[in-house]
Design an enzyme around this catalytic site. Structure first.
Site, PDB file in Angstrom:
ATOM      1  N   GLY A  10      10.733 -57.244  66.563  1.00 11.43           N
ATOM      2  CA  GLY A  10      10.921 -58.237  67.647  1.00 11.43           C
ATOM      3  C   GLY A  10      10.114 -59.543  67.333  1.00 11.43           C
ATOM      4  O   GLY A  10       9.809 -59.636  65.977  1.00 11.43           O
ATOM      5  N   VAL A  57       9.694 -45.216  70.799  1.00  8.06           N
ATOM      6  CA  VAL A  57       8.427 -45.050  71.024  1.00  8.06           C
ATOM      7  C   VAL A  57       8.195 -44.243  72.248  1.00  8.06           C
ATOM      8  O   VAL A  57       7.036 -43.735  72.546  1.00  8.06           O
ATOM      9  CB  VAL A  57       7.435 -45.819  70.731  1.00  8.06           C
ATOM     10  CG1 VAL A  57       7.310 -46.579  69.409  1.00  8.06           C
ATOM     11  CG2 VAL A  57       7.246 -46.961  71.834  1.00  8.06           C
ATOM     12  N   LEU A  73       3.200 -53.389  70.096  1.00  5.57           N
ATOM     13  CA  LEU A  73       3.774 -54.611  70.247  1.00  5.57           C
ATOM     14  C   LEU A  73       5.102 -54.492  70.968  1.00  5.57           C
ATOM     15  O   LEU A  73       5.785 -55.501  71.614  1.00  5.57           O
ATOM     16  CB  LEU A  73       3.920 -55.618  69.251  1.00  5.57           C
ATOM     17  CG  LEU A  73       2.680 -56.390  68.885  1.00  5.57           C
ATOM     18  CD1 LEU A  73       1.633 -55.849  68.357  1.00  5.57           C
ATOM     19  CD2 LEU A  73       3.096 -57.523  67.944  1.00  5.57           C
ATOM     20  N   TYR A 145       7.302 -55.062  84.488  1.00  5.46           N
ATOM     21  CA  TYR A 145       6.674 -55.722  83.555  1.00  5.46           C
ATOM     22  C   TYR A 145       5.129 -55.673  83.392  1.00  5.46           C
ATOM     23  O   TYR A 145       4.304 -55.147  82.771  1.00  5.46           O
ATOM     24  CB  TYR A 145       7.314 -56.878  82.903  1.00  5.46           C
ATOM     25  CG  TYR A 145       6.579 -57.240  81.527  1.00  5.46           C
ATOM     26  CD1 TYR A 145       7.018 -56.727  80.463  1.00  5.46           C
ATOM     27  CD2 TYR A 145       5.887 -58.443  81.698  1.00  5.46           C
ATOM     28  CE1 TYR A 145       6.311 -56.795  79.239  1.00  5.46           C
ATOM     29  CE2 TYR A 145       5.223 -58.879  80.343  1.00  5.46           C
ATOM     30  CZ  TYR A 145       5.726 -58.245  79.156  1.00  5.46           C
ATOM     31  OH  TYR A 145       5.279 -58.778  77.802  1.00  5.46           O
ATOM     32  N   TYR A 159      -8.653 -44.121  77.047  1.00  5.70           N
ATOM     33  CA  TYR A 159      -8.725 -43.383  75.641  1.00  5.70           C
ATOM     34  C   TYR A 159     -10.237 -43.839  74.967  1.00  5.70           C
ATOM     35  O   TYR A 159     -10.656 -43.265  74.481  1.00  5.70           O
ATOM     36  CB  TYR A 159      -7.498 -43.603  74.934  1.00  5.70           C
ATOM     37  CG  TYR A 159      -6.405 -42.681  74.880  1.00  5.70           C
ATOM     38  CD1 TYR A 159      -5.596 -42.379  75.945  1.00  5.70           C
ATOM     39  CD2 TYR A 159      -6.020 -41.882  73.939  1.00  5.70           C
ATOM     40  CE1 TYR A 159      -4.675 -41.669  76.214  1.00  5.70           C
ATOM     41  CE2 TYR A 159      -5.089 -41.224  73.877  1.00  5.70           C
ATOM     42  CZ  TYR A 159      -4.410 -40.842  75.135  1.00  5.70           C
ATOM     43  OH  TYR A 159      -3.139 -39.985  75.116  1.00  5.70           O
ATOM     44  N   THR A 175       4.616 -67.665  74.298  1.00  4.44           N
ATOM     45  CA  THR A 175       4.659 -68.053  72.801  1.00  4.44           C
ATOM     46  C   THR A 175       6.059 -68.094  72.222  1.00  4.44           C
ATOM     47  O   THR A 175       6.881 -67.535  72.880  1.00  4.44           O
ATOM     48  CB  THR A 175       4.016 -66.903  72.068  1.00  4.44           C
ATOM     49  OG1 THR A 175       2.850 -66.335  72.422  1.00  4.44           O
ATOM     50  CG2 THR A 175       3.894 -66.986  70.588  1.00  4.44           C
TER      51      THR A 175
END
Ligand code: UDP
Length: 315
Positions: A10, A57, A73, A145, A159, A175
């Site tokens: 990405g 993933v 990411l 999102y 965790y 960005t």
């Protein structure tokens, strides 16, 4: 060190992969190419220490050998994708994050989560410090999102507390730069391709909403500084160069020398009115601050898009 970078094909992930390889690290990119692109990593595949795995993933996965850092990411991130990829976004923030956390646990690696300024929603506090809990509409179009990333942050800290996993969390603000998808629907990409092709510049609303735009080299430097610091975060990394969208359109027109007209379109639902990071923590903990002026960043990105458009014209 050996890095696993999900979303490494990405925009930010591919820039990070190149930086790490240049620094002499090994990089395993995991990406399902849903919004990433193989072209973003084409120049890396022949470099020693680089490896690409086409993997979603949200499905359980493993990585052979030693892993020192897991950088998560992976996620579609453009508002233009929030409807089209709503369930995929929720899955990568929840199941995807869990799989990456489990990988870090199994390898004894440090885990890094790319979170977002979107956790602040349409902020009622300006600029936004990390201590601000945000103003998110969970059932609105951006909720998929925003809540996915908020859940990912909660899971990461669970965790850390329960298993003592070493974690870092960054909140990335707007960005831009090379390797953005030219058709990703964001303001900078839309304005640039519109300016370069003479199409009307589409401003949503009256253009008075603001964003703070950070050039990708600065952003990646900030993310890596956080990852090697002793601060688990969350830490804001982004630019404090805040502009209205009308000002951004003027900058793009000026830098590209374009005479595209401006076209005003309706403002999308829940579009945040203002956004600028409070960088007190980043400055104190990391000594980091952005250095590339927006005009300079826009000029560099315009050069990248010019080449891309020339290649697609000739192809
Ligand atoms: N925007 C715009 N024209 C476009 C695309 C976006 O005016 O062609 C606006 C959008 O409504 C928002 C701002 O630009 O107010 C930034 O949008 P972007 O999608 O780049 O990122 P966001 O910060 O909303 O995630």
């Amino acid at each position: 060190m050996r890095y696993v970078i999900t979303g490494g094909a990405g925009f930010i992930g591919s820039n990070m992969s190149r930086t790490l390889l240049d620094q002499g690290h090994e990089v395993v990119v995991i990406d399902n190419l849903s919004t990433g692109a193989i072209q973003n990593i084409e120049s890396l595949v022949d470099q020693p220490g680089f490896c690409f795995v086409n993997q979603d993933v949200t499905e359980a996965f493993g990585v052979e050998g030693q892993v020192d850092r897991v950088m998560h990411l992976a996620s579609p991130a453009s508002p233009a994708d929030f409807d089209r990829l709503s369930l995929e976004i929720l899955a990568v923030g929840s199941d995807g994050t869990r799989h990456c956390l489990d990988l870090a646990m199994a390898k004894g690696a440090r885990f890094f989560l790319a979170s977002t300024s979107e956790v602040y929603g349409d902020p009622l506090v300006h600029p936004q410090p990390e201590s601000y809990f945000g103003n998110v509409n969970p059932v609105g179009p951006r909720g998929v999102y925003d809540e996915s990333k908020r859940f990912a942050e909660a899971l990461t800290f669970a965790y850390n507390r329960r298993f003592g996993l070493d974690v870092r969390v960054v909140r990335i603000f707007n960005t831009f730069g090379p390797n953005m998808r030219i058709d990703d629907g964001r303001a900078i990409t839309n304005f640039l391709w519109q300016a370069l092709t003479g199409a009307p510049i589409t401003i949503y609303g009256d253009g008075s909403q603001t964003r703070s735009f950070c050039y990708v080299d600065d952003e990646v430097r900030g993310l890596l500084a956080l990852n090697e610091s002793n601060c688990k975060g969350p830490v804001n990394i982004g630019s404090t160069f805040e502009f209205t969208l009308s000002e951004l359109a003027d900058i793009v027109l000026e830098v590209t020398g374009s005479s595209s007209p401006i076209e005003y379109l309706p403002l999308p639902e829940d579009d945040p009115a203002r956004r600028r990071p409070d960088l007190t923590l980043a400055t104190a903990e990391l000594g980091w601050e952005p250095t590339v002026e927006v005009r300079e960043g826009v000029a560099r990105t315009a050069q990248y898009f010019r080449k891309l458009l020339a290649t697609s014209d000739s192809g």
